[in-house]
Design a protein around this motif. Structure first.
Motif, PDB file in Angstrom:
ATOM      1  N   ILE A 250       0.591   0.755  10.150  1.00 52.68           N
ATOM      2  CA  ILE A 250      -0.121  -0.226  10.977  1.00 52.68           C
ATOM      3  C   ILE A 250      -1.622   0.021  10.906  1.00 52.68           C
ATOM      4  O   ILE A 250      -2.421  -0.908  10.772  1.00 52.68           O
ATOM      5  N   ALA A 251      -1.998   1.298  10.950  1.00 45.48           N
ATOM      6  CA  ALA A 251      -3.425   1.632  10.859  1.00 45.48           C
ATOM      7  C   ALA A 251      -3.962   1.310   9.473  1.00 45.48           C
ATOM      8  O   ALA A 251      -5.077   0.786   9.330  1.00 45.48           O
TER       9      ALA A 251
ATOM     10  N   THR B  37      -3.984  -5.365  14.363  1.00 43.72           N
ATOM     11  CA  THR B  37      -4.298  -5.284  15.785  1.00 43.72           C
ATOM     12  C   THR B  37      -3.512  -6.308  16.601  1.00 43.72           C
ATOM     13  O   THR B  37      -3.483  -6.238  17.815  1.00 43.72           O
ATOM     14  N   GLN B  38      -2.909  -7.285  15.932  1.00 40.06           N
ATOM     15  CA  GLN B  38      -2.160  -8.324  16.646  1.00 40.06           C
ATOM     16  C   GLN B  38      -0.715  -7.864  16.863  1.00 40.06           C
ATOM     17  O   GLN B  38       0.059  -7.764  15.906  1.00 40.06           O
ATOM     18  N   ASN B  39      -0.356  -7.587  18.083  1.00 35.67           N
ATOM     19  CA  ASN B  39       1.010  -7.208  18.446  1.00 35.67           C
ATOM     20  C   ASN B  39       1.619  -6.150  17.532  1.00 35.67           C
ATOM     21  O   ASN B  39       2.733  -6.332  17.019  1.00 35.67           O
TER      22      ASN B  39
ATOM     23  N   LEU C 274       9.370  -2.843   4.025  1.00 41.90           N
ATOM     24  CA  LEU C 274       8.725  -4.075   4.477  1.00 41.90           C
ATOM     25  C   LEU C 274       8.312  -3.908   5.929  1.00 41.90           C
ATOM     26  O   LEU C 274       9.141  -3.590   6.784  1.00 41.90           O
ATOM     27  N   LEU C 275       7.042  -4.119   6.192  1.00 43.78           N
ATOM     28  CA  LEU C 275       6.522  -4.051   7.565  1.00 43.78           C
ATOM     29  C   LEU C 275       6.497  -5.468   8.110  1.00 43.78           C
ATOM     30  O   LEU C 275       5.748  -6.317   7.620  1.00 43.78           O
TER      31      LEU C 275
ATOM     32  N   LYS D 204       0.850  -1.197   0.000  1.00 48.40           N
ATOM     33  CA  LYS D 204       0.000   0.000   0.000  1.00 48.40           C
ATOM     34  C   LYS D 204       0.884   1.244   0.000  1.00 48.40           C
ATOM     35  O   LYS D 204       1.907   1.278   0.698  1.00 48.40           O
ATOM     36  N   PRO D 205       0.469   2.276  -0.733  1.00 48.18           N
ATOM     37  CA  PRO D 205       1.221   3.535  -0.670  1.00 48.18           C
ATOM     38  C   PRO D 205       0.830   4.306   0.590  1.00 48.18           C
ATOM     39  O   PRO D 205      -0.343   4.357   0.957  1.00 48.18           O
TER      40      PRO D 205
END
Lengths: 436, 235
Positions: free
Chosen positions: B38-39, B44-46, B78-79, B20-21
């Motif tokens: 993150i949003a 929501t997991q850790n 990379l997240l 996602k941009p």
């Protein structure tokens, strides 16, 4: 009421996304109710790669608790396919019904078609009306799937099985997503992770095989008898011409909850030592020595490690301990929810401590995972070992692979990267000491 | 006429295989970008375990701005989980005088009658503590309370100097332990943060031999360490 113990790690992973109010039984039911038809004709099923693709796919589907139906002829196995017994492929698969995971049946397909989804090998003809069909194909080092109706899939003729296993794990991923789409998710934004792929492929990179067909993997130690090691050995036992002397270190016994991902284990192995299970399943291929203890130098374990070590243990300090003691090459495979990490570490280069520098307390809790994710970790780590043995290790920019199979049809679902040497490396490897 | 130029640009963040941009500004903190990513993925997991990685395998430092981190338009990030945030930290390397300086301050401020606290600080991104900060605080035999103005200035000073609090060290009248208040109100609530409690208002030897030492875990609980050696090393 169905048992959920065998699937509890997969259920845990599903809980990353499914609606919180769902019970374990409801999640398990979604997978148990899945009916998957696997189709292959005699021509396509005659080569070792296609046979390996089919066996691997059936195994992965069953380990997710799905019901598998086979529309295949009886064909002689080109090569043994542990943990399946027998010399004919259909009989071998059906005899494993409910033995990979309780309640997961493998049977010949009845007349008509009641399957939810279909996988067809190579150019095998299939007509299942409106049911989603994916065609599988494999080359030596690459595999792919695509929805039927697209381009014509060539007849499967490859013998080298890596690409076949790639196509199988891509297919298993689609089956998982199909089941997940039947479950309510906690948030609609997660739906994108479970959308079907119309086409998907993966290539480990072409590599010439020795002219004499022999690959000497040398002496290899496997740290842990869990999912990564079992997947790696599952892969290695399928390589014609591969030679290896190895040891497997683990003090654990097989639990019912291991069956969802331990590719060499069956229901009858529950409570049997993991190293004994592995050694017995691989004995026809490699001389493996079971070592029923953990590798814990800090607790007085005195084991001189082999020149090559595969580390499949989740515990990060154990990876550091192995890296400190390893006299040569180290391959590390691991999973994190829907993603896998695979890396290799030659002497003098950035080590596994540079890549995994600090402990993760979450790893001490039950780890969420699913068959195809664990298999990806073992497969990619096994490929690293093969390449190392052939003198064609991946270059530095591919020292680490982070791969999320769910949407491998997307451009950035897999990322190769170097491992930067880390000044605070807990192993204090040579590469880290060179960092100013 | 002065034209204000908006310097926003997009970076590509990939998570679970989906990209996602995300729009960023050069002066924006990487933590803000991380929170936005993150949003955007609805994680929501850790989420506290996640970090951003560049394609060269390096982690994008969260304490820096987007510009300082060298992020470029359309750069792929990379997240993914970062065990660094998992709780168990590297050894904190202490300057040779840190422990004795701390004990001297705690002892002279507490005068054998009051609790006192100091903070060990060091460069951001490094497991090093090379300075001791003694806050303005109210004190009694039963606790201490930091002056809020001092705290505000402290944070500003640290941010300007690109430094952070590595550990808090405080005294108890008698036994060294972590009270419920200590559990709830550390100055830093990040997993891996160290808290040290020195007994007897620090009137004993200038060592951490009898101290309580704990590390904050990712689940918010404190893990008591068996000894200082598990967390600290004198450089």
């Amino acid at each position: 009421m169905i048992g959920t113990d065998a699937l509890n790690r997969m259920i845990l992973l599903c809980r990353d996304c499914v609606a919180s109010e769902l019970s374990d039984e409801q999640i398990a039911q979604a997978f148990h109710q899945m009916r998957v038809l696997c189709v292959a004709d005699r021509t396509n099923l005659s080569c070792h790669s296609a046979q390996t693709a089919l066996v691997t796919l059936v195994s992965l589907l069953s380990r997710m608790g799905m019901q598998v139906e086979l529309r295949i002829p009886e064909v002689a196995m080109r090569r043994a396919q542990p943990p399946f017994n027998g010399s004919e492929i259909r009989t071998a698969l059906i005899s494993a019904s409910k033995r990979l995971v309780p309640h997961a049946t493998i049977a010949s397909a009845a007349e008509g078609n009641a399957a939810d989804i279909v996988f067809s090998l190579g150019s095998s003809e299939v007509d299942c009306g409106t049911v989603p069909v994916w065609r599988m194909s494999g080359a030596d080092w690459s595999g792919s799937i695509h929805s039927a109706g697209g381009e014509r899939t060539p007849m499967w003729t490859t013998e080298w099985p890596i690409g076949g296993m790639v196509s199988a794990v891509l297919a298993a991923n689609e089956a998982f997503k199909f089941a997940m789409r039947r479950l309510p998710l906690r948030q609609t934004s997660d739906e994108i992770f479970f959308e079907p792929a119309t086409a998907c492929s993966w290539d480990f990179g072409a590599l010439s095989l020795p002219a004499n067909g022999s690959i000497d993997l040398g002496r290899v130690d496997f740290i842990s008898g869990g999912a990564i090691t079992q997947a790696a050995l599952y892969v290695l036992t399928r390589l014609a011409g591969a030679k290896m002397q190895g040891r497997v270190l683990d003090d654990d016994r097989t639990a019912l909850s291991n069956l969802n991902r331990n590719m060499l284990s069956m229901v009858e192995d529950v409570d049997v030592s993991k190293v004994d299970v592995i050694v017995s399943r691989c004995s026809a291929h490699f001389p493996l020595e079971p070592v029923p203890q953990r590798f814990e130098p800090s607790r007085g374990t005195t084991i001189q490690l082999a020149p090559r070590v595969i580390v499949g243990v989740d515990d990060i300090p154990s990876r550091w301990a192995v890296q400190r003691e390893a006299p040569g090459w180290v391959g590390v495979g691991g999973t994190s929810h829907f993603s896998i990490s695979s890396s290799s570490h030659a002497m003098g280069g950035p080590c596994s401590g540079c890549l995994h520098p600090l402990d993760d307390p979450d790893q001490r809790n039950p780890i969420p995972t699913v068959a195809f994710v664990s298999f990806w970790a073992g497969l990619s780590t096994a490929v690293r070992l093969i390449r190392e043995a052939l003198g064609s290790a991946y270059p530095g920019e591919r020292q680490h692979l982070w791969l999320t199979p769910l949407r491998l049809d997307q451009r950035h679902a897999a990322i190769w990267s170097p491992v930067p040497p880390l000044r605070n490396c807990p192993v204090r490897c040579a590469a880290s000491r060179s960092v100013a | 006429m002065v034209v204000a130029v908006e310097k926003k640009f997009l970076v590509d963040v990939t998570y679970n295989g989906v990209t996602k941009p995300i729009e960023v500004r050069p002066e924006e903190r990487v933590t803000a970008l991380l929170a936005q990513a993150i949003a955007s993925f609805g994680i929501t997991q850790n989420p506290h375990l996640l970090s951003l990685y560049r394609e060269d395998g390096t982690v994008v430092p969260e304490n820096e701005s987007v510009e300082q981190a060298g992020l470029k338009p359309n750069q792929l990030l990379l997240l993914r989980p970062n065990a660094v945030k998992g709780g168990e930290g590297n050894l904190l390397r202490l300057g040779s005088n840190i422990v004795t300086t701390s004990v001297d301050v705690l002892r002279s401020c507490g005068r054998g009658a009051c609790e006192c606290v100091v903070y060990w600080t060091g460069p951001v991104g490094e497991d090093v503590a090379d300075a001791v900060d003694h806050p303005a605080h109210l004190r009694s035999a039963f606790g201490y309370e930091i002056d809020s103005n001092w705290l505000t200035q402290f944070w500003k000073r640290l941010a300007a100097a690109r430094r952070g609090v590595k550990a808090q060290v405080h005294t108890h009248p008698a036994e060294a332990f972590h009270s419920a208040t200590d559990d709830r109100w550390p100055i830093v609530s990040q997993a891996g943060f160290l808290s040290i409690v020195i007994p007897d208002f620090a009137e004993g030897e200038s060592t951490l031999e009898r101290a309580w030492i704990g590390r904050l875990q990712s689940n918010g609980t404190w893990q008591e360490l068996a000894s200082a050696a598990e967390a600290l090393v004198v450089a």
